[in-house]
Design a protein around this motif. Structure first.
Motif, PDB file in Angstrom:
ATOM      1  N   VAL C  77       1.316  -5.586  -1.976  1.00 31.81           N
ATOM      2  CA  VAL C  77       1.754  -4.652  -0.933  1.00 31.81           C
ATOM      3  C   VAL C  77       0.651  -3.633  -0.617  1.00 31.81           C
ATOM      4  O   VAL C  77       0.373  -3.343   0.542  1.00 31.81           O
ATOM      5  CB  VAL C  77       3.049  -3.946  -1.377  1.00 31.81           C
ATOM      6  N   LEU C  78      -0.006  -3.148  -1.666  1.00 29.47           N
ATOM      7  CA  LEU C  78      -1.070  -2.169  -1.444  1.00 29.47           C
ATOM      8  C   LEU C  78      -2.237  -2.792  -0.694  1.00 29.47           C
ATOM      9  O   LEU C  78      -2.811  -2.181   0.206  1.00 29.47           O
ATOM     10  CB  LEU C  78      -1.555  -1.618  -2.789  1.00 29.47           C
ATOM     11  N   THR C  79      -2.570  -4.028  -1.058  1.00 32.25           N
ATOM     12  CA  THR C  79      -3.670  -4.691  -0.376  1.00 32.25           C
ATOM     13  C   THR C  79      -3.349  -4.881   1.106  1.00 32.25           C
ATOM     14  O   THR C  79      -4.182  -4.628   1.974  1.00 32.25           O
ATOM     15  CB  THR C  79      -3.951  -6.063  -1.026  1.00 32.25           C
ATOM     16  N   GLN C  80      -2.110  -5.331   1.363  1.00 29.76           N
ATOM     17  CA  GLN C  80      -1.729  -5.546   2.761  1.00 29.76           C
ATOM     18  C   GLN C  80      -1.764  -4.239   3.541  1.00 29.76           C
ATOM     19  O   GLN C  80      -2.165  -4.197   4.697  1.00 29.76           O
ATOM     20  CB  GLN C  80      -0.333  -6.176   2.830  1.00 29.76           C
ATOM     21  N   MET C  81      -1.337  -3.176   2.883  1.00 34.51           N
ATOM     22  CA  MET C  81      -1.352  -1.881   3.550  1.00 34.51           C
ATOM     23  C   MET C  81      -2.796  -1.462   3.866  1.00 34.51           C
ATOM     24  O   MET C  81      -3.091  -0.963   4.952  1.00 34.51           O
ATOM     25  CB  MET C  81      -0.684  -0.844   2.653  1.00 34.51           C
ATOM     26  N   ALA C  82      -3.676  -1.686   2.895  1.00 33.50           N
ATOM     27  CA  ALA C  82      -5.076  -1.339   3.122  1.00 33.50           C
ATOM     28  C   ALA C  82      -5.661  -2.203   4.239  1.00 33.50           C
ATOM     29  O   ALA C  82      -6.388  -1.710   5.110  1.00 33.50           O
ATOM     30  CB  ALA C  82      -5.871  -1.517   1.836  1.00 33.50           C
ATOM     31  N   LEU C  83      -5.303  -3.492   4.233  1.00 34.53           N
ATOM     32  CA  LEU C  83      -5.788  -4.395   5.282  1.00 34.53           C
ATOM     33  C   LEU C  83      -5.293  -3.969   6.649  1.00 34.53           C
ATOM     34  O   LEU C  83      -5.953  -4.194   7.661  1.00 34.53           O
ATOM     35  CB  LEU C  83      -5.307  -5.823   5.001  1.00 34.53           C
ATOM     36  N   SER C  84      -4.095  -3.388   6.686  1.00 34.07           N
ATOM     37  CA  SER C  84      -3.531  -3.013   7.984  1.00 34.07           C
ATOM     38  C   SER C  84      -4.203  -1.757   8.528  1.00 34.07           C
ATOM     39  O   SER C  84      -3.830  -1.272   9.587  1.00 34.07           O
ATOM     40  CB  SER C  84      -2.026  -2.803   7.862  1.00 34.07           C
ATOM     41  N   GLY C  85      -5.150  -1.224   7.789  1.00 31.62           N
ATOM     42  CA  GLY C  85      -5.914  -0.102   8.327  1.00 31.62           C
ATOM     43  C   GLY C  85      -5.483   1.257   7.839  1.00 31.62           C
ATOM     44  O   GLY C  85      -5.811   2.267   8.457  1.00 31.62           O
ATOM     45  N   ALA C  86      -4.743   1.320   6.718  1.00 31.60           N
ATOM     46  CA  ALA C  86      -4.332   2.618   6.190  1.00 31.60           C
ATOM     47  C   ALA C  86      -5.553   3.383   5.709  1.00 31.60           C
ATOM     48  O   ALA C  86      -6.511   2.804   5.194  1.00 31.60           O
ATOM     49  CB  ALA C  86      -3.336   2.430   5.059  1.00 31.60           C
ATOM     50  N   ASP C  87      -5.521   4.705   5.897  1.00 33.21           N
ATOM     51  CA  ASP C  87      -6.631   5.539   5.453  1.00 33.21           C
ATOM     52  C   ASP C  87      -6.329   6.208   4.122  1.00 33.21           C
ATOM     53  O   ASP C  87      -7.216   6.464   3.331  1.00 33.21           O
ATOM     54  CB  ASP C  87      -6.901   6.631   6.497  1.00 33.21           C
ATOM     55  N   LEU C  88      -5.046   6.515   3.912  1.00 32.48           N
ATOM     56  CA  LEU C  88      -4.636   7.192   2.688  1.00 32.48           C
ATOM     57  C   LEU C  88      -3.294   6.595   2.278  1.00 32.48           C
ATOM     58  O   LEU C  88      -2.388   6.477   3.097  1.00 32.48           O
ATOM     59  CB  LEU C  88      -4.493   8.693   2.940  1.00 32.48           C
ATOM     60  N   ILE C  89      -3.192   6.189   1.001  1.00 35.13           N
ATOM     61  CA  ILE C  89      -1.953   5.568   0.546  1.00 35.13           C
ATOM     62  C   ILE C  89      -1.434   6.308  -0.681  1.00 35.13           C
ATOM     63  O   ILE C  89      -2.163   6.494  -1.656  1.00 35.13           O
ATOM     64  CB  ILE C  89      -2.170   4.079   0.203  1.00 35.13           C
ATOM     65  N   PHE C  90      -0.180   6.755  -0.605  1.00 31.96           N
ATOM     66  CA  PHE C  90       0.464   7.394  -1.755  1.00 31.96           C
ATOM     67  C   PHE C  90       1.285   6.349  -2.499  1.00 31.96           C
ATOM     68  O   PHE C  90       2.157   5.706  -1.908  1.00 31.96           O
ATOM     69  CB  PHE C  90       1.383   8.526  -1.285  1.00 31.96           C
ATOM     70  N   THR C  91       0.997   6.165  -3.768  1.00 33.13           N
ATOM     71  CA  THR C  91       1.769   5.215  -4.575  1.00 33.13           C
ATOM     72  C   THR C  91       2.624   6.039  -5.532  1.00 33.13           C
ATOM     73  O   THR C  91       2.120   6.682  -6.431  1.00 33.13           O
ATOM     74  CB  THR C  91       0.842   4.257  -5.322  1.00 33.13           C
ATOM     75  N   THR C  92       3.942   5.988  -5.308  1.00 36.98           N
ATOM     76  CA  THR C  92       4.797   7.041  -5.851  1.00 36.98           C
ATOM     77  C   THR C  92       5.566   6.665  -7.111  1.00 36.98           C
ATOM     78  O   THR C  92       6.655   7.162  -7.335  1.00 36.98           O
ATOM     79  CB  THR C  92       5.804   7.492  -4.779  1.00 36.98           C
ATOM     80  N   SER C  93       5.021   5.762  -7.917  1.00 33.30           N
ATOM     81  CA  SER C  93       5.706   5.485  -9.174  1.00 33.30           C
ATOM     82  C   SER C  93       4.674   5.232 -10.262  1.00 33.30           C
ATOM     83  O   SER C  93       3.592   4.704  -9.981  1.00 33.30           O
ATOM     84  CB  SER C  93       6.620   4.272  -9.021  1.00 33.30           C
ATOM     85  N   PHE C  94       5.011   5.603 -11.487  1.00 34.05           N
ATOM     86  CA  PHE C  94       4.048   5.478 -12.573  1.00 34.05           C
ATOM     87  C   PHE C  94       3.513   4.043 -12.699  1.00 34.05           C
ATOM     88  O   PHE C  94       2.324   3.825 -12.894  1.00 34.05           O
ATOM     89  CB  PHE C  94       4.667   5.903 -13.907  1.00 34.05           C
ATOM     90  N   GLY C  95       4.398   3.066 -12.544  1.00 33.23           N
ATOM     91  CA  GLY C  95       4.016   1.668 -12.750  1.00 33.23           C
ATOM     92  C   GLY C  95       3.007   1.146 -11.739  1.00 33.23           C
ATOM     93  O   GLY C  95       2.476   0.054 -11.894  1.00 33.23           O
ATOM     94  N   TYR C  96       2.733   1.910 -10.697  1.00 30.22           N
ATOM     95  CA  TYR C  96       1.738   1.474  -9.712  1.00 30.22           C
ATOM     96  C   TYR C  96       0.323   1.845 -10.132  1.00 30.22           C
ATOM     97  O   TYR C  96      -0.626   1.586  -9.392  1.00 30.22           O
ATOM     98  CB  TYR C  96       2.007   2.129  -8.352  1.00 30.22           C
ATOM     99  N   MET C  97       0.163   2.445 -11.305  1.00 30.85           N
ATOM    100  CA  MET C  97      -1.150   2.993 -11.659  1.00 30.85           C
ATOM    101  C   MET C  97      -2.242   1.931 -11.664  1.00 30.85           C
ATOM    102  O   MET C  97      -3.240   2.046 -10.939  1.00 30.85           O
ATOM    103  CB  MET C  97      -1.087   3.689 -13.016  1.00 30.85           C
ATOM    104  N   ASP C  98      -2.068   0.886 -12.470  1.00 32.43           N
ATOM    105  CA  ASP C  98      -3.130  -0.105 -12.559  1.00 32.43           C
ATOM    106  C   ASP C  98      -3.328  -0.880 -11.252  1.00 32.43           C
ATOM    107  O   ASP C  98      -4.463  -1.120 -10.849  1.00 32.43           O
ATOM    108  CB  ASP C  98      -2.885  -1.046 -13.750  1.00 32.43           C
ATOM    109  N   PRO C  99      -2.237  -1.293 -10.571  1.00 32.92           N
ATOM    110  CA  PRO C  99      -2.443  -1.910  -9.257  1.00 32.92           C
ATOM    111  C   PRO C  99      -3.206  -1.006  -8.285  1.00 32.92           C
ATOM    112  O   PRO C  99      -4.080  -1.472  -7.558  1.00 32.92           O
ATOM    113  CB  PRO C  99      -1.019  -2.172  -8.745  1.00 32.92           C
TER     114      PRO C  99
END
Lengths: 361, 302, 356
Positions: C77-99
């Protein structure tokens, strides 16, 4: 009056046409739903079914991801399908998946930071054994006491989830993780990282194992005597007993295969795409795989296709959320619809629709 | 630990599973395996909540929750009975549909409060020492669920319709040959199961919690399915199973709250382990099996 | 200037694809672990994101993704978001740390903000809230309000964040009432309204009359409203339960931080950092202390809030011993952030073991 008349042979034409028909129906009804939610229906459909495969912006990444997502689903579903063919109702693959991941990871982490080339194969074996052992509990209870495997395998999922929570917050916790839950990250440990075998293809060992499992299951069911015994037990248990098939052995065999494959899938996932043992790394693969198994009509090739289709709806659904702001729940509903239409249109494969009364036919 | 409070809590905790499981048992008795209980429960939860909020009447909420879930279960019925789709997969699909649909319906009911279902004031009985508080001070749905168990038991054992239902579940071909309407009967059973699951879901959103939150049944439907198996497809068994499971759940939470020395990780898996162990003991003594036609599609070839 | 190169490469891929979406405003992404109306953690991040969007209006584009499981799905999901042209992404859960760290490596021009973790990178910030500061105040109120001298606490998983909250609550409940006992019930879930309700009922049945929760739903308050007793809003104000059973609340207020960070993107001044903010910075709020709380208790609680906010008081100030009686903090000594971040022990006076 409309009647259904059983075809002597399943129709090959309809076998190919029904999935297309189902997808078409889903597009229409799903499109109406998206329109009702105030989103452009055609665009939503295109994003879900087309963009992950062919959109120039995303497909380079998301096409390989199809394999990553479908791999564990197929691997688990193959194991389950063999049991379902024999009438062994293992619905606790999620638990076997978790236990495989935990066991395999524990074996690896015990000798961290070894860089032995034997370690990864050893972890795969441990993962398979972990899943197998977890599946043996319902198998033993069923053959020894006649305890129903549906209940035992399902309840063991919750027990496994508790063990997973305990593993990630204490005994498998990363000692360098400042007390936070979660194991070491296998992606930072090259010797055991289940990485892509060919860059940008999504092919990791779990996907390879899934393909091997498809072929092996095909051979087993079509050519091998045990495969025949399994099918016979499922279709005619009494006949199987007269033919000398030992029902207890079939139970052990089916649950054992399913558990080992699910356990392996867990290990591949945790050393690969997921990267680490966390409180909820499992995300329901074991349950989704049941859908995949039946969607593929319990046939190895069908399961392969069904797994890829499910993966497509997941990835396409994520893209649709991202691009159009569709609520996550609408994607879930969309998947449910697709499943319903696939199952509903399946009737044409095995039955002919007849109009009029019986004499005419 | 006060046994009076404990029993009272157990009854509340077990009621949703009991309602859903007794309905599913009737469905399975007719030879149909509907794994969509979770989806029907969550639909009942949201519809019951929405109606209770809109009308101010929790009882109307329960009634329409039953209707809505029965209607939803009909989609399963149509697919499996007329289009002969696979029951396991269709049931799982029903769960997906229910979860998605309920979240969409419920989006505007987050954080809203529903009217509460009053506890019955049973004269005389409710004033009895100990048992009055323990058994006779609940809301009407608790008693309704118990009455339903008795009703289902009597229906299956003593009525002609119940006998036919069981016959259909044991051998649909023979039942068909005898002239019984297999499909029609099964559709009725599926609807009944849906209605019961809806009531169970509404009990979660209107009494036990009471509020609406997406995904709030959190797997209760799966437990209900397990309880039917646990019960060996008998009405009394469903009652025992639901109260056993609910009982151990409440008991382990109480033990934690009372500061017992038993490790928490053992306590939190105890409801599942105890259920397995008790079933093993029961089945070791030889228990009734599943209806013979369970999960098999029926197609009248003549 | 980095943003320009990103846009340039995005424009290139657009030119190849023929698609047309180029809006020259920064695209801000949010990823949530639960549904955006879970009534708790994810909903609160979502609402803060909406406030941020309202603040900036058309200056930015907001994209959100809900119910993203931690692990492999998150990375995709993060990769797709970055591919879609996001400039800043907030990942709002502890388990997203390594991804988050993994995806950030692949997209050096995209900025990331990860909540409640500890790993950072050139383009990854970490942000977290000192909830234990808020728990000091709710704990104090709980200690003051209990008549049975027994407080209940519903825990999710025994991770440092939760243990810190339990310790902080207990220490300050004791300040208000030296005889207070605190019993913890673990439910092994962040979100299970039915189980949270059962746990609340169990605590009440065992004699507790104030219940604190570190789980996400409002179920405990619903039960308290029916059965009697006091509770607190958790994550959100949960104002529907005012004036009782909810007598106050700890509020996660992410909006100021989100506005601040997005502004930095607009200004081109964004830099990676690792912050742990509390009441003083506005990331942790205390909801209105309502009616049933006596005025003098309320005043004392507000004074404590004031002292914490301006740094005069730290909730973990010695003398404090660990549960086994060994010394932890000497008189006047203050706990360091490292110990707090990885806290895996109870303080003296708490009963029961931390599950493992």
């Amino acid at each position: 009056m409309i009647r259904l008349e059983r075809r002597p042979q399943p129709s090959r034409l309809w076998t190919a046409v029904t999935p297309l028909l189902a997808v078409l129906l889903t597009m229409i009804v799903g499109g109406l739903m998206f329109a009702a939610l105030g989103k452009p229906p055609l665009e939503a459909i295109r994003i879900i079914f087309w963009d992950p495969l062919f959109d120039p912006q995303f497909s380079g990444y998301s096409r390989p991801q199809l394999l990553v997502k479908a791999g564990p689903l197929i691997l688990i579903a193959i194991g389950l399908s063999i049991g379902f063919r024999a009438g062994v109702w293992n619905i606790g693959a999620e638990g076997q998946y978790i236990m495989g991941a935990v066991t395999g990871a524990a074996v690896g982490l015990a000798v961290y930071p070894s860089d032995s080339a034997l370690l990864f194969p050893l972890m795969i074996v441990a993962g398979a054994l972990g899943g197998w052992a977890w599946a043996m509990i319902p198998a033993v209870l069923k053959t020894r006491f006649g305890t129903n495997e549906i209940l035992v395998s399902l309840m063991l999922v919750y027990v496994a989830e508790n063990i997973l929570a305990s593993a990630s917050s204490s005994w498998l916790r990363n000692p360098e993780g400042m007390g936070f839950p979660g194991s070491r990250n296998f992606k930072q440990w090259p010797a055991v990282h289940n990485t892509e075998l060919i860059p940008d293809t999504g092919m990791h060992w779990g996907v390879v194992a899934a393909f091997i499992a498809v072929i092996a299951a095909y051979v087993l069911l079509a050519r091998h005597i045990q495969g025949f015994n399994i099918r016979l037990t499922g279709e005619a248990p009494r006949a199987a007993r007269f033919a000398g098939v030992n029902p207890a052995r079939i139970v052990f065999l089916c649950l054992g295969i399913a558990g080992a494959l699910a356990g392996m899938a867990g290990l591949f996932e945790v050393t690969g795409p997921a990267g680490q043992i966390t409180i909820d790394f499992n995300s329901g693969y074991g349950f989704t795989a049941i859908i995949v198994a039946f969607l593929g009509r319990l046939h190895p090739v069908g399961i392969l296709l069904a797994g890829l289709l499910m993966a497509l709806t997941y990835i396409g659904g994520e893209l649709a959320q991202l691009m159009l702001g569709l609520p996550g729940a609408s994607i879930q509903l969309f998947q449910g619809m697709l499943l319903f239409f696939l199952l509903a249109t399946d009737v044409f494969t095995n039955y002919r629709i007849r109009f009029g009364s019986e004499e005419v036919a | 630990m006060d046994p009076v409070l404990l029993v009272a809590s157990i009854m509340v905790s077990a009621t949703p599973i009991l309602l859903a499981a007794i309905g599913e048992m009737v469905v399975e008795k007719s030879g149909v395996l509907n794994l969509g209980v979770e989806g029907m429960m969550i639909t009942g939860a949201v519809v019951g909540f929405a109606v209770a909020v809109g009308s101010g009447s929790p009882l109307l909420g329960f009634a329409l929750a039953a209707v809505a879930s029965a209607a939803l279960s009909l989609s399963f019925g149509l697919l499996t009975q007329f289009l002969l789709s696979n029951q396991v997969a269709t049931g799982l699909g029903l769960t997906l549909v229910g979860l998605g649909l309920s979240a969409l319906i419920g989006a505007s009911y987050e954080g809203v409060k529903a009217p509460s279902l009053p506890k019955l004031d049973i004269p005389v009985l409710g004033d009895l020492p100990v048992v009055g508080r323990m058994l006779f001070s609940h809301d009407i749905m608790v008693y309704f669920s118990l009455a339903l168990v008795v009703g289902v038991w009597a229906f299956l054992k003593y009525t002609r319709a119940g006998l036919i239902l069981r016959a259909v579940g044991e051998s649909h071909d023979s039942a068909h040959a005898l002239g019984y309407k297999v499909v029609r009967l099964r559709l009725a059973a599926i609807c009944f199961g849906g209605a019961c699951a809806g009531l169970g879901g509404a009990y979660v959103s209107l009494v036990r919690v009471p509020q609406w939150t997406e995904g709030m049944t959190a797997g209760a439907g799966w437990i209900a399915l397990a309880i039917v198996v646990f019960a060996g497809w008998r009405a009394w068994g469903v009652l025992v199973g639901a109260y056993l499971f609910g009982g151990v759940t409440v008991l382990q939470l109480n033990l934690q709250a009372a500061g017992t020395t038993v490790p928490v990780e053992l306590l939190s898996m105890s409801p599942y382990v105890v259920t397995i162990v008790v079933l093993v003991i029961i089945s070791a003594r030889g228990a009734a099996g599943a209806p013979a036609s369970l999960g098999r599609p029926f197609h009248a070839s003549t | 200037m980095k943003r320009r190169t990103l846009l340039a490469s995005a424009a290139l891929s657009l030119a190849l694809s023929g698609a047309a979406f180029a809006q020259d405003v920064p695209k801000i992404g949010f990823v949530y672990v639960g549904p955006v109306n879970d009534g708790g953690w994810s909903q609160h991040h979502h609402e803060s994101a909406m406030q941020m969007k309202e603040h900036f209006g058309d200056q930015i584009e907001l994209v959100e993704q809900e119910s993203v499981p931690e692990g492999a799905d998150a990375e995709r999901v993060l990769t797709q978001m970055a591919l879609s042209g996001a400039d800043l992404i907030f990942t709002t859960s502890f388990g997203y740390m390594d991804p988050t760290i993994a995806v950030a490596e692949k997209f050096p021009d995209v900025k990331f903000e990860h909540a409640t973790g500890y790993k950072t990178a050139e383009n990854v910030s970490a942000y977290s809230a000192r909830f234990y500061e808020g728990r000091a105040i709710t704990g104090f109120l709980a200690g003051a309000m209990t008549e049975t001298n027994k407080i209940g606490y519903i825990g999710s998983f025994p991770i440092p964040e939760v243990i810190r909250g339990i310790n902080s609550s207990f220490i300050h409940a004791q300040k208000a009432n030296p005889d207070v006992e605190l019993s913890v019930v673990w439910i092994s879930s962040w979100f299970d309204p039915a189980k949270e309700a059962d746990a609340t009922q169990a605590l009440l049945d065992q004699g507790a009359d104030v219940v604190l929760a570190h789980t996400d739903s409002t179920a405990p308050l619903s039960v308290l409203e029916k059965a009697g007793g006091f509770g607190f809003g958790q994550a959100a104000d949960m104002a529907d339960y005012k004036p009782e059973p909810r007598i106050s609340s700890i509020i996660d207020d992410w909006a100021p931080y989100y506005i601040d960070r997005v502004q930095a993107i607009l200004d081109g001044t964004w830099e990676s950092h690792n912050v742990w903010q509390g009441i003083g910075d506005g990331m942790v709020g205390i909801g209105e202390i309502t009616g049933p709380v006596p005025e003098e208790v309320k005043a004392e609680a507000l004074q404590m809030k004031e002292d914490i906010a301006n740094g005069d008081y730290h909730p973990f100030t010695g003398p404090l011993n660990k549960q086994d009686g060994s010394a932890w903090l000497a008189e006047g000594e203050v706990a360091d952030d490292g110990t707090l971040a990885g806290m895996d022990f109870y303080v003296e006076g708490l009963t029961g073991d931390i599950p493992n």
